[in-house]
Design a protein around this motif. Structure first.
Motif, PDB file in Angstrom:
ATOM      1  N   ILE A 187      23.752 -23.822  55.968  1.00  0.00           N
ATOM      2  CA  ILE A 187      24.605 -22.676  56.286  1.00  0.00           C
ATOM      3  C   ILE A 187      23.732 -21.450  56.535  1.00  0.00           C
ATOM      4  N   GLY A 188      23.959 -20.801  57.667  1.00  0.00           N
ATOM      5  CA  GLY A 188      23.298 -19.539  57.969  1.00  0.00           C
ATOM      6  C   GLY A 188      24.322 -18.421  58.055  1.00  0.00           C
ATOM      7  N   PHE A 189      23.926 -17.213  57.649  1.00  0.00           N
ATOM      8  CA  PHE A 189      24.868 -16.092  57.732  1.00  0.00           C
ATOM      9  C   PHE A 189      24.115 -14.820  58.090  1.00  0.00           C
ATOM     10  N   PHE A 190      24.834 -13.890  58.718  1.00  0.00           N
ATOM     11  CA  PHE A 190      24.225 -12.620  59.095  1.00  0.00           C
ATOM     12  C   PHE A 190      25.305 -11.555  59.209  1.00  0.00           C
ATOM     13  N   SER A 191      24.874 -10.320  59.164  1.00  0.00           N
ATOM     14  CA  SER A 191      25.762  -9.173  59.377  1.00  0.00           C
ATOM     15  C   SER A 191      25.453  -8.550  60.723  1.00  0.00           C
ATOM     16  N   THR A 192      26.436  -7.882  61.290  1.00  0.00           N
ATOM     17  CA  THR A 192      26.205  -7.141  62.533  1.00  0.00           C
ATOM     18  C   THR A 192      26.620  -5.691  62.332  1.00  0.00           C
ATOM     19  N   GLY A 193      25.913  -4.783  63.009  1.00  0.00           N
ATOM     20  CA  GLY A 193      26.306  -3.376  62.960  1.00  0.00           C
ATOM     21  C   GLY A 193      25.119  -2.437  62.920  1.00  0.00           C
ATOM     22  N   SER A 246      20.070 -19.643  69.033  1.00  0.00           N
ATOM     23  CA  SER A 246      18.919 -20.289  68.399  1.00  0.00           C
ATOM     24  C   SER A 246      19.280 -20.880  67.043  1.00  0.00           C
ATOM     25  N   ALA A 247      20.243 -20.287  66.364  1.00  0.00           N
ATOM     26  CA  ALA A 247      20.604 -20.760  65.022  1.00  0.00           C
ATOM     27  C   ALA A 247      21.562 -21.941  65.056  1.00  0.00           C
ATOM     28  N   ALA A 248      22.340 -22.051  66.117  1.00  0.00           N
ATOM     29  CA  ALA A 248      23.397 -23.074  66.152  1.00  0.00           C
ATOM     30  C   ALA A 248      22.837 -24.486  65.994  1.00  0.00           C
ATOM     31  N   GLY A 249      21.662 -24.736  66.533  1.00  0.00           N
ATOM     32  CA  GLY A 249      21.083 -26.075  66.433  1.00  0.00           C
ATOM     33  C   GLY A 249      20.443 -26.370  65.091  1.00  0.00           C
ATOM     34  N   LYS A 250      20.331 -25.348  64.225  1.00  0.00           N
ATOM     35  CA  LYS A 250      19.665 -25.526  62.933  1.00  0.00           C
ATOM     36  C   LYS A 250      20.644 -25.649  61.768  1.00  0.00           C
ATOM     37  N   PHE A 251      21.901 -25.253  61.995  1.00  0.00           N
ATOM     38  CA  PHE A 251      22.845 -25.165  60.881  1.00  0.00           C
ATOM     39  C   PHE A 251      24.119 -25.950  61.168  1.00  0.00           C
ATOM     40  N   GLU A 273      31.743 -16.288  73.893  1.00  0.00           N
ATOM     41  CA  GLU A 273      32.324 -16.800  75.137  1.00  0.00           C
ATOM     42  C   GLU A 273      31.260 -17.467  76.005  1.00  0.00           C
ATOM     43  N   LYS A 274      30.000 -17.051  75.857  1.00  0.00           N
ATOM     44  CA  LYS A 274      28.906 -17.674  76.589  1.00  0.00           C
ATOM     45  C   LYS A 274      28.387 -18.915  75.873  1.00  0.00           C
ATOM     46  N   CYS A 275      28.392 -18.877  74.542  1.00  0.00           N
ATOM     47  CA  CYS A 275      27.671 -19.893  73.762  1.00  0.00           C
ATOM     48  C   CYS A 275      28.524 -21.065  73.306  1.00  0.00           C
ATOM     49  N   GLY A 276      29.809 -20.866  73.089  1.00  0.00           N
ATOM     50  CA  GLY A 276      30.546 -21.937  72.429  1.00  0.00           C
ATOM     51  C   GLY A 276      32.033 -21.944  72.710  1.00  0.00           C
ATOM     52  N   GLN A 277      32.702 -22.693  71.869  1.00  0.00           N
ATOM     53  CA  GLN A 277      34.152 -22.854  71.950  1.00  0.00           C
ATOM     54  C   GLN A 277      34.750 -22.182  70.722  1.00  0.00           C
ATOM     55  N   VAL A 278      35.218 -20.971  70.921  1.00  0.00           N
ATOM     56  CA  VAL A 278      35.654 -20.171  69.780  1.00  0.00           C
ATOM     57  C   VAL A 278      36.961 -19.482  70.114  1.00  0.00           C
ATOM     58  N   ASN A 279      37.851 -19.448  69.149  1.00  0.00           N
ATOM     59  CA  ASN A 279      39.104 -18.731  69.282  1.00  0.00           C
ATOM     60  C   ASN A 279      39.076 -17.485  68.422  1.00  0.00           C
ATOM     61  N   PHE A 280      39.692 -16.436  68.915  1.00  0.00           N
ATOM     62  CA  PHE A 280      39.802 -15.196  68.163  1.00  0.00           C
ATOM     63  C   PHE A 280      41.262 -14.990  67.800  1.00  0.00           C
ATOM     64  N   GLY A 294      35.428 -21.406  65.455  1.00  0.00           N
ATOM     65  CA  GLY A 294      35.236 -22.398  66.497  1.00  0.00           C
ATOM     66  C   GLY A 294      33.929 -23.134  66.322  1.00  0.00           C
ATOM     67  N   LYS A 295      33.375 -23.620  67.440  1.00  0.00           N
ATOM     68  CA  LYS A 295      32.145 -24.403  67.408  1.00  0.00           C
ATOM     69  C   LYS A 295      31.176 -23.940  68.480  1.00  0.00           C
ATOM     70  N   ILE A 296      29.907 -24.010  68.121  1.00  0.00           N
ATOM     71  CA  ILE A 296      28.826 -23.837  69.084  1.00  0.00           C
ATOM     72  C   ILE A 296      28.050 -25.146  69.036  1.00  0.00           C
ATOM     73  N   ASP A 297      28.262 -25.983  70.024  1.00  0.00           N
ATOM     74  CA  ASP A 297      27.798 -27.374  69.976  1.00  0.00           C
ATOM     75  C   ASP A 297      28.411 -28.036  68.743  1.00  0.00           C
ATOM     76  N   ASP A 298      27.591 -28.502  67.789  1.00  0.00           N
ATOM     77  CA  ASP A 298      28.128 -29.146  66.590  1.00  0.00           C
ATOM     78  C   ASP A 298      28.195 -28.209  65.389  1.00  0.00           C
ATOM     79  N   CYS A 299      27.903 -26.953  65.613  1.00  0.00           N
ATOM     80  CA  CYS A 299      27.865 -25.978  64.520  1.00  0.00           C
ATOM     81  C   CYS A 299      29.184 -25.221  64.431  1.00  0.00           C
ATOM     82  N   LEU A 300      29.813 -25.249  63.243  1.00  0.00           N
ATOM     83  CA  LEU A 300      31.024 -24.463  63.037  1.00  0.00           C
ATOM     84  C   LEU A 300      30.659 -22.988  62.951  1.00  0.00           C
ATOM     85  N   PHE A 301      31.541 -22.145  63.482  1.00  0.00           N
ATOM     86  CA  PHE A 301      31.295 -20.708  63.431  1.00  0.00           C
ATOM     87  C   PHE A 301      32.504 -19.988  62.841  1.00  0.00           C
TER      88      PHE A 301
END
Length: 414
Positions: A187-193, A246-251, A273-280, A294-301
């Motif tokens: 599991i990877g996590f980060f903040s934005t802002g 870059s993180a999606a393939g590691k987690f 919208e560029k990287c994966g299949q995600v609903n807002f 949603g998902k970015i490849d096999d990574c849940l987001f």
């Protein structure tokens, strides 16, 4: 981008609807590993386990006393027996005995074949090597049969299960030293802002310290998680895109806080919208209305809101059960209790609210609760004081003092 096919509507999505959509999108991981019992606490058992032996393996005494054959008992009279030896725990008595003889025996010691009864030492009188059993002594007592806990080849523990201390004790009693468990979730996590500043640095005008990463790090600390803090990502679409891609393939799971809304500086949406299949989603929940999943490849987001109390609530309601399911467990429902509310609660209809409260046990099975303070989603002190959520359904228009409410304990030690 192709979005996950969830219903799109102007209406807010309920908590239950969002949880159902998440459950439908998750496939538990199948990889597993073999580990020793000393490493297995709180890991997820992946294969059911059967015992190779009876537990206990032999008949043994349930208490300190004397083992004898019930045929020696004299009806309606006291019975005298000769003590000819001792059976200690780990050092069984190996001799034989006559009908009028017995042995001293200690708790857990093997009961010899000639005996079918044990009498507690407090119930007899003894002089030298002679004991007297009282009149009407009951036979066939105080012996634990071989396999009285678990019989050989019986299932000990059914998978999947999060292993607790008593499970490990049970496995050890069967002589089992290794178990097959689901591999740890990565599991990877980060903040934005742009407003977020690391602890230890001086605050500049308009800045705040990043509390969300410390909150998430604590919420994620579990034996079956491998957690990586990816830091604070500034409100820069290229930086956010690079971090996510870059993180999606590691987690197995990525979690962000902040930027999940639709403001000009909320870049999570356009990046995903560029990287994966995600609903807002806009959810009928307070705190925590905006949520991305949603998902970015096999990574849940999971894109969680920025306010720290909303992070806590959305983690408990959506992320935590998803992580359980991904580990192979069945998602659990939070424990709910009825409590008498000591303070009036303000609420507008439309969203299910999780207000922070202080729960008290008045007597066994009887509870009271009061608001922990103001309920704004940035107020961490109130959350620190609280030990429960007060759950108010979407139709609720407020609560008067004295009414019964549903609470979800955050801590079972009241």
């Amino acid at each position: 981008m192709t979005e996950i096919c969830y219903p799109k509507s102007a209406a807010l999505l309920s908590v239950e609807q969002a949880q159902q959509h998440i459950r439908q999108a998750i496939k538990p991981i199948e990889q597993h590993e073999s580990i020793g019992l000393t490493e297995a606490l709180d890991r997820i058992l992946q294969q059911s386990i059967h015992t190779p032996i009876d537990i206990p393996p032999q008949r043994n005494a349930a208490m300190d006393g004397y083992a004898f054959a019930s045929d020696a008992l004299i009806k309606n009279q006291a019975t005298m027996l000769q003590v000819i030896g001792t059976s200690w725990a780990g050092k069984p008595f190996t001799g034989s005995a006559q009908p009028n003889q017995c042995i001293r025996i200690f708790t857990g010691a093997v009961v010899p074949d000639f005996a079918d009864s044990v009498i507690a030492q407090e119930q007899i009188t003894r002089q030298a090597d002679q004991i007297t059993l009282p009149e009407n002594t009951k036979p066939f007592k105080n012996i634990r049969a071989a396999g009285s806990d678990v019989k050989q080849h019986e299932r000990l523990i059914k998978a999947p299960k999060k292993l607790k201390a008593s499970d490990l004790g049970l496995l050890a009693a069967a002589g089992i030293d290794k178990v097959q468990v689901t591999r740890r979730l990565k599991i990877g996590f980060f903040s934005t802002g742009d407003e977020l500043t690391a602890i230890g640095q001086a605050l500049q005008p308009g800045q705040i310290y990043d509390s969300n990463r410390y909150l998430l790090d604590s919420l994620l600390k579990q034996a079956n998680h491998l957690v990586t803090d990816l830091g604070v990502i500034k409100d820069d679409s290229q930086l956010i895109e690079h971090t996510i891609s870059s993180a999606a393939g590691k987690f197995d799971v990525l979690i962000s806080t902040g930027g999940a809304s639709v403001g000009d500086a909320d870049f999570i949406k356009q990046t995903l919208e560029k990287c994966g299949q995600v609903n807002f989603w806009k959810l009928a929940i307070k705190p925590g209305k905006p949520l991305a999943f949603g998902k970015i490849d096999d990574c849940l987001f999971f894109g969680l809101p920025g306010n720290p109390v909303a992070v806590l609530v959305t983690f408990e309601k959506f992320v935590k059960p998803a992580l359980q399911q991904l580990s192979g467990l069945y998602p659990t429902q939070a424990l709910q209790l009825l409590a008498r509310c000591e303070t009036p609660l303000r609420k507008s209809p439309g969203r299910q609210e999780y207000q922070r409260g202080i729960l008290r046990q008045i007597s066994p099975g009887e509870f009271s609760v009061q608001a922990a303070g103001q309920q704004d989603s940035h107020q961490l002190k109130v959350t620190s004081l609280a030990n429960c959520f007060i759950v108010l359904n979407s139709e609720c228009k407020g609560v008067e003092a004295g009414e019964m409410v549903i609470v979800e304990p955050l801590d079972t030690s009241l």
